[in-house]
Design an enzyme around this catalytic site. Structure first.
Site, mmCIF file in Angstrom:
data_model
loop_
_atom_site.group_PDB
_atom_site.id
_atom_site.type_symbol
_atom_site.label_atom_id
_atom_site.label_comp_id
_atom_site.label_asym_id
_atom_site.label_seq_id
_atom_site.Cartn_x
_atom_site.Cartn_y
_atom_site.Cartn_z
ATOM 1 N N ASP A 30 0.716 -1.124 0.308
ATOM 2 C CA ASP A 30 0.032 -0.042 -0.516
ATOM 3 C C ASP A 30 0.810 1.659 0.121
ATOM 4 O O ASP A 30 0.456 2.442 -0.341
ATOM 5 C CB ASP A 30 -1.183 -0.076 1.365
ATOM 6 C CG ASP A 30 -0.675 -0.118 3.058
ATOM 7 O OD1 ASP A 30 1.154 -0.396 2.439
ATOM 8 O OD2 ASP A 30 -0.853 -0.104 3.549
ATOM 9 N N SER A 31 2.272 0.539 -0.023
ATOM 10 C CA SER A 31 3.047 2.127 -0.106
ATOM 11 C C SER A 31 2.032 3.146 -1.644
ATOM 12 O O SER A 31 2.976 4.460 -1.458
ATOM 13 C CB SER A 31 4.782 1.772 -0.159
ATOM 14 O OG SER A 31 4.612 0.514 -0.729
ATOM 15 N N ASP A 84 -0.978 -6.181 0.106
ATOM 16 C CA ASP A 84 -1.882 -5.320 1.470
ATOM 17 C C ASP A 84 -2.938 -5.196 1.351
ATOM 18 O O ASP A 84 -3.004 -4.477 0.347
ATOM 19 C CB ASP A 84 -0.534 -4.120 1.297
ATOM 20 C CG ASP A 84 0.352 -3.742 1.884
ATOM 21 O OD1 ASP A 84 0.340 -5.146 3.092
ATOM 22 O OD2 ASP A 84 0.966 -3.203 1.711
ATOM 23 N N LYS A 134 -1.486 -9.110 3.552
ATOM 24 C CA LYS A 134 -0.698 -8.669 4.879
ATOM 25 C C LYS A 134 -0.848 -7.613 5.413
ATOM 26 O O LYS A 134 -1.868 -7.370 4.786
ATOM 27 C CB LYS A 134 0.842 -7.777 4.287
ATOM 28 C CG LYS A 134 1.497 -7.044 4.779
ATOM 29 C CD LYS A 134 2.781 -7.161 4.618
ATOM 30 C CE LYS A 134 3.278 -6.050 3.797
ATOM 31 N NZ LYS A 134 2.697 -5.082 4.922
ATOM 32 N N GLU A 182 -2.144 -5.418 8.954
ATOM 33 C CA GLU A 182 -0.830 -4.915 10.237
ATOM 34 C C GLU A 182 -1.305 -4.624 11.243
ATOM 35 O O GLU A 182 -2.529 -4.540 11.224
ATOM 36 C CB GLU A 182 -0.318 -3.159 9.316
ATOM 37 C CG GLU A 182 0.540 -2.585 8.258
ATOM 38 C CD GLU A 182 0.592 -0.779 7.936
ATOM 39 O OE1 GLU A 182 0.198 -0.512 8.527
ATOM 40 O OE2 GLU A 182 0.888 -0.962 6.662
ATOM 41 N N GLU A 223 9.445 -3.749 10.697
ATOM 42 C CA GLU A 223 9.781 -2.732 10.110
ATOM 43 C C GLU A 223 10.413 -1.989 11.183
ATOM 44 O O GLU A 223 10.025 -1.237 12.010
ATOM 45 C CB GLU A 223 8.776 -1.727 9.145
ATOM 46 C CG GLU A 223 8.550 -0.674 8.563
ATOM 47 C CD GLU A 223 7.886 -0.107 7.313
ATOM 48 O OE1 GLU A 223 6.978 -1.043 7.594
ATOM 49 O OE2 GLU A 223 7.541 1.671 7.235
HETATM 50 O O1 KIV Z 1 3.372 -1.123 1.694
HETATM 51 C C1 KIV Z 1 4.721 -1.580 1.777
HETATM 52 O O2 KIV Z 1 5.528 -1.359 0.696
HETATM 53 C C2 KIV Z 1 5.046 -2.070 2.975
HETATM 54 C C3 KIV Z 1 6.330 -2.791 2.260
HETATM 55 C C4 KIV Z 1 6.926 -1.083 3.058
HETATM 56 C C5 KIV Z 1 6.482 -3.725 4.014
HETATM 57 O O3 KIV Z 1 4.656 -2.964 3.634
#
Ligand code: KIV
Length: 263
Positions: free
Chosen positions: A45-46, A84, A112, A114, A181
């Site tokens: 989600d980056s 994510d 994924k 968090e 992280e």
């Molecule tokens: O969103 C993302 O790119 C991430 C990584 C930084 C682990 O969660």
């Protein structure tokens, strides 16, 4: 290179062989990653930051994650594709199941999430229903406002012990991988030793089982290069070579170096 599976990653951990993870958001980069020495592709989600130009990952939606997952999937069938789950898409167990289904149907092979112990029931329910799960502890960017900024986590002994305990609960609930992280290198190492599943570090020192970087950071084209990243394009003649160099540096232990780590 061989197709990556959860079993192949577990075998790499057992053999103390490190593996490399990189983010991708589109078909073209995904094709480059497929032919480079990379085991796992993360549709992070980056993308809120590096694709959409937002100042956090919070505005990213499930539909956007599904759109980018489908594009990445079309470019790559060799690496394991993790997507994510975005902000508030897994706040309840039923939301987690409904939204994970959308992402899996878009092409993800794992989702994924968090957070810590509060996710245990969702991880269990997803896992029981055949959806592989990657946890994400330490600095969790979706909680940036609660954390008071993008800061190194787990510096105090008590916080470090709690992070390990919560990660173990997620492993017991069925998590298959764990991202950690921005934590001190000592905590990255302890977490990797405490869990039987592979631990993927970003700003977590050299001793995690694997490393992950954001594609735009490791190509040096992000607005700001995070301290824990390295510009691999600077010393490579093409994007393809830079991605391969990153994978090799993870495998031979030359990345991350001391300057990329926290105490
Ligand atoms: O969103 C993302 O790119 C991430 C990584 C930084 C682990 O969660």
């Amino acid at each position: 290179m061989k197709t990556t599976t959860i079993s192949s990653l577990n075998a790499m951990k057992a053999a103390a062989e490190k593996f490399a993870v990189i983010t991708a958001y589109d078909y073209t980069f995904s094709r480059l990653i497929e032919t480079a020495a990379i085991e796992v592709t993360l549709v992070g989600d980056s993308l809120g930051n590096v694709i959409q130009g937002r100042d956090s990952t919070i505005p990213v939606t499930v539909d956007e994650m599904a759109y980018h997952t489908a594009a990445v999937k079309r470019g790559n069938s060799r690496t394991l594709l993790v997507t994510d789950m975005p902000f508030m898409s897994y706040a309840t167990e039923s939301q987690a199941m409904d939204n994970a289904a959308i992402l899996m149907q878009a092409g993800a092979q794992m989702v994924k999430l968090e957070g810590g112990e509060w996710l245990a029931e969702s991880v269990y329910m997803l896992s029981e229903r055949g959806i592989p799960v990657c946890g994400h502890v330490g600095l969790t960017p979706q909680s940036v406002h609660k954390l008071g900024g993008y800061k190194v986590q787990g510096k105090e002994e008590e916080a470090a012990a709690q992070m390990i305990a919560e990660a173990k609960i997620l492993e017991e609930a069925g998590a298959d991988l764990m991202v950690v992280e921005c934590v001190p290198s000592s905590l990255g190492r302890e977490l990797s030793q405490a869990l039987t599943i592979p631990v993927i570090g970003i700003g977590a020192g050299p001793d995690t089982d694997a490393q992950v970087l954001v594609l735009h950071d490791m190509l040096g084209i992000s607005q700001r290069l995070p301290r824990f990243s390295r510009n691999f394009l600077e010393t490579s003649s093409s994007i393809q070579d830079a991605i391969t160099a990153y994978g090799n540096a993870v495998r031979d232990g030359s990345f991350p170096a001391t300057e990329h780590c926290f105490k």
